[in-house]
Design an enzyme around this catalytic site. Sequence first.
Site, mmCIF file in Angstrom:
data_model
loop_
_atom_site.group_PDB
_atom_site.id
_atom_site.type_symbol
_atom_site.label_atom_id
_atom_site.label_comp_id
_atom_site.label_asym_id
_atom_site.label_seq_id
_atom_site.Cartn_x
_atom_site.Cartn_y
_atom_site.Cartn_z
ATOM 1 N N ASP A 1 0.825 -1.206 0.000
ATOM 2 C CA ASP A 1 0.000 0.000 0.000
ATOM 3 C C ASP A 1 0.864 1.264 0.000
ATOM 4 O O ASP A 1 1.406 1.644 1.035
ATOM 5 C CB ASP A 1 -0.902 -0.032 1.256
ATOM 6 C CG ASP A 1 -1.748 1.210 1.384
ATOM 7 O OD1 ASP A 1 -2.181 1.531 2.505
ATOM 8 O OD2 ASP A 1 -1.959 1.879 0.354
ATOM 9 N N ASP B 1 -1.701 5.638 -4.941
ATOM 10 C CA ASP B 1 -2.140 4.808 -3.819
ATOM 11 C C ASP B 1 -2.538 3.412 -4.268
ATOM 12 O O ASP B 1 -3.704 3.165 -4.622
ATOM 13 C CB ASP B 1 -3.304 5.488 -3.100
ATOM 14 C CG ASP B 1 -3.707 4.731 -1.854
ATOM 15 O OD1 ASP B 1 -4.615 5.203 -1.140
ATOM 16 O OD2 ASP B 1 -3.127 3.655 -1.603
HETATM 17 C C1 LIG Z 1 -10.378 -4.442 4.023
HETATM 18 C C2 LIG Z 1 -9.430 -3.322 3.562
HETATM 19 C C3 LIG Z 1 -9.766 -1.984 3.766
HETATM 20 C C4 LIG Z 1 -8.910 -0.974 3.355
HETATM 21 C C5 LIG Z 1 -7.708 -1.299 2.740
HETATM 22 C C6 LIG Z 1 -6.798 -0.264 2.279
HETATM 23 N N1 LIG Z 1 -5.513 -0.470 2.075
HETATM 24 O O1 LIG Z 1 -4.988 0.667 1.626
HETATM 25 C C7 LIG Z 1 -5.984 1.545 1.523
HETATM 26 C C8 LIG Z 1 -5.766 2.896 0.922
HETATM 27 C C9 LIG Z 1 -6.595 3.968 1.557
HETATM 28 C C10 LIG Z 1 -5.670 4.722 2.425
HETATM 29 O O2 LIG Z 1 -6.082 4.570 3.731
HETATM 30 C C11 LIG Z 1 -4.295 4.140 2.249
HETATM 31 N N2 LIG Z 1 -4.370 3.289 1.057
HETATM 32 N N3 LIG Z 1 -7.143 1.008 1.930
HETATM 33 C C12 LIG Z 1 -7.371 -2.634 2.531
HETATM 34 C C13 LIG Z 1 -8.233 -3.623 2.935
HETATM 35 F F1 LIG Z 1 -7.954 -4.931 2.760
#
Ligand SMILES: Cc1ccc(-c2noc([C@H]3C[C@@H](O)CN3)n2)cc1F
Length: 329
Positions: A36, A220
């Site tokens: 991420d 992102d």
């Molecule tokens: C269940 C779940 C929920 C969210 C995320 C998630 N992971 O990265 C992000 C984006 C948004 C920001 O916060 C940073 N990067 N969102 C992953 C999941 F597996």
Amino acid sequence: GTGTVTASPYPAEYDREYLSPVSLGTPAQILDLDFDTGSSDLWVFSSALPKSQTGGQTLYSPGNSSTSSVLENHTWSIRYGDGSGSSGTVVNELVTIGGISARRQALEIATQVSGSFTQDAASDGLLGLAFNSINTVRPTPQKTWFDNVQSSLAAPLFTVNLKKAAVGLYTFGAIDSKAHTGSIAYAPVNTKNGFWQFPLTGYAVGTGKFSNSSIDVIADTGTTLLMLPTNVVDAYYKGVKGAYYDTEYGAMVFPCTAKMPDFIFGLGSYRGSVPGSFISYGQINTSTCYGGLQSSEGLPFGILGDILLKAQEGNDGTWSTFEIGLGKP
Ligand SMILES: Cc1ccc(-c2noc([C@H]3C[C@@H](O)CN3)n2)cc1F
């Protein structure tokens, strides 16, 4: 050195997230993590979680590793853009990706995860690739894996090559010359918010005229969709017959039969395109589809999520893909 690891889309047809194998501890425990570039915590499902909060994930067990050591009195707690979250404690551990190792990596052990993580059987945790300043470990924030391995990388950068419904790659320490045609476009990154933040230089809808405007965004990989200011989103869906804002979903939707225009964006003088087909993200009922482009209203910047990052562009019959080169070029 340089390290390469696969990025596999899940679920196959939706590219909701991309999972990469990571080796933790001794003997190696391999977990599939969601890399991420929009956060900076490396956290994993663990044996310390209540069973009721697990749902088929592979659990990291510090007790089964001879190289883990507790980082005393440190905890973490993170909230993601969609409201999901997790929290727990910290160990120092050997973490290896594509053959590149960080010996004493702060590995965040989940003792609590929210429902959407429990229900996501494919993801065993997240690996943050944004900047150290937004790491949530307290009292002392910890460094990301990418930061910790800088000294063993041939170059201080990584590239992201996500694909639609196909396995892509993260490469650490090198730009794969085979993975791009033509010259690379660079943008000045503003790290003040801890993200890979930079300005787009404008946009166009389909074959319409290019509108020059500076649009602050972050790259992102952890966000599925493409989120941009409302004026851009409205301009795009003006080109989609029958599109409307569905208050129940809080999103732009449209008839699945609509012809979707491509979305063109500017990065410096470079012009990239997201195929219109990518912006029909999924069905919400037999005839209505959900937009892959939604508004970033309320956020301090737009979000270039997987819908854009996985875009490919054909030229002279070959396929070159966008790679987001992140690092000090
Ligand atoms: C269940 C779940 C929920 C969210 C995320 C998630 N992971 O990265 C992000 C984006 C948004 C920001 O916060 C940073 N990067 N969102 C992953 C999941 F597996």
